[in-house]
Design a protein around this motif. Structure first.
Motif, short mmCIF file in Angstrom:
data_model
loop_
_atom_site.label_atom_id
_atom_site.label_comp_id
_atom_site.label_asym_id
_atom_site.label_seq_id
_atom_site.Cartn_x
_atom_site.Cartn_y
_atom_site.Cartn_z
N UNK A 189 0.80 -1.14 0.00
CA UNK A 189 -0.14 -0.07 -0.04
C UNK A 189 1.03 1.13 -0.10
N UNK A 190 0.60 2.27 -0.93
CA UNK A 190 1.35 3.43 -0.84
C UNK A 190 0.25 4.51 -0.65
N UNK A 191 0.61 5.36 0.44
CA UNK A 191 -0.30 6.33 0.69
C UNK A 191 -0.07 7.37 1.56
N UNK A 192 -0.52 8.38 1.79
CA UNK A 192 -0.13 9.56 2.78
C UNK A 192 -1.35 9.71 3.94
N UNK A 201 -4.20 14.33 17.19
CA UNK A 201 -3.25 14.19 18.02
C UNK A 201 -2.46 13.04 17.17
N UNK A 202 -3.06 12.03 17.16
CA UNK A 202 -2.69 10.68 16.53
C UNK A 202 -1.93 10.99 15.09
N UNK A 203 -2.88 11.71 14.27
CA UNK A 203 -2.21 12.27 13.12
C UNK A 203 -0.73 12.91 13.12
N UNK A 204 -0.67 13.92 14.20
CA UNK A 204 0.26 14.89 14.25
C UNK A 204 1.54 13.90 14.64
N UNK A 205 1.35 12.68 15.29
CA UNK A 205 2.37 11.71 15.37
C UNK A 205 3.05 11.11 14.04
N UNK A 206 2.14 10.80 13.31
CA UNK A 206 2.45 10.29 11.85
C UNK A 206 2.70 11.03 10.76
N UNK A 207 2.19 12.17 10.98
CA UNK A 207 2.35 13.34 9.79
C UNK A 207 3.87 13.49 9.22
N UNK A 208 4.68 13.55 10.10
CA UNK A 208 6.43 13.66 9.47
C UNK A 208 6.73 12.48 8.66
N UNK A 209 5.82 11.17 8.74
CA UNK A 209 6.26 10.17 8.11
C UNK A 209 6.12 10.69 6.40
N UNK A 210 5.29 11.52 6.20
CA UNK A 210 4.99 11.82 4.99
C UNK A 210 4.21 10.76 4.10
#
Length: 183
Positions: A21-24, A98-107
């Motif tokens: 899977x490839x996603x943002x 908040x959960x999204x903010x932890x993984x947002x830097x993953x890109x």
């Protein structure tokens, strides 16, 4: 690939294949996952119902102790349930952000799932997990939601939009059904 020799079943042929899977990730993904968890898992239902039930109990006890008239008691109950339900929904939305903010830097993320587990590599970080850490999973129209425990932090998601081919969603479902309990 089957190395045992002889005929293989269709399920055995799927066993060695990985799904990519490839996603943002998005905040909406986490909100969808937390809402699904709240509706379909026992821990999620408890989390969502805790504030309204506590509010009803508190208003009822206070009204009985203060000998409040019935109309005041009913209005207080309606207001309490309304406010606590609204607060609970806002709390889910805040938790999702908040959960999204932890993984947002993953890109942009690339997740590969097979019978051993799933490995995700992002632009700046990566992680992997074996299926043994996932207690159960549930499926929404846009996601596979992996639940590792009773806490919301034990939530991982696999967006279906990341599948390269629509058949990959079905293959991922087969992998999950083989290795994780479905809710």
């Amino acid at each position: 690939m089957d190395t045992r020799g002889g005929a293989t079943s269709h399920q055995d042929a799927d066993r060695g294949t990985a799904v990519e899977l490839v996603y943002r990730p998005t905040a909406a993904d986490f909100e969808e996952a937390l809402r699904a968890r709240a509706h379909r898992s026992p821990a999620g239902r408890v989390q969502v119902l805790m504030a309204p039930v506590a509010g009803v109990v508190a208003v009822s006890v206070f009204s009985v102790l203060r000998d409040a008239p019935l109309p005041v008691w009913i209005v207080s109950l309606v207001l309490t349930v309304s406010v606590t339900c609204w607060g609970t929904l806002r709390g889910l939305r805040t938790m999702a952000r908040r959960m999204f903010s932890m993984v947002e830097p993953y890109g942009q993320c690339r997740t590969v799932a097979d019978d051993r587990g799933a490995a995700t590599a992002g632009e700046r970080a990566s992680f992997s997990m074996e299926w043994t850490v996932v207690r159960e999973y549930l499926e929404t129209p846009g996601l596979f939601v992996l639940l590792a425990g009773d806490r919301a932090a034990g939530v991982a998601l696999l967006p279906k939009r990341g599948a390269q081919d629509p058949a990959d969603v079905d293959r991922l479902r087969v992998i999950l059904d083989r290795n994780v309990k479905r809710l």
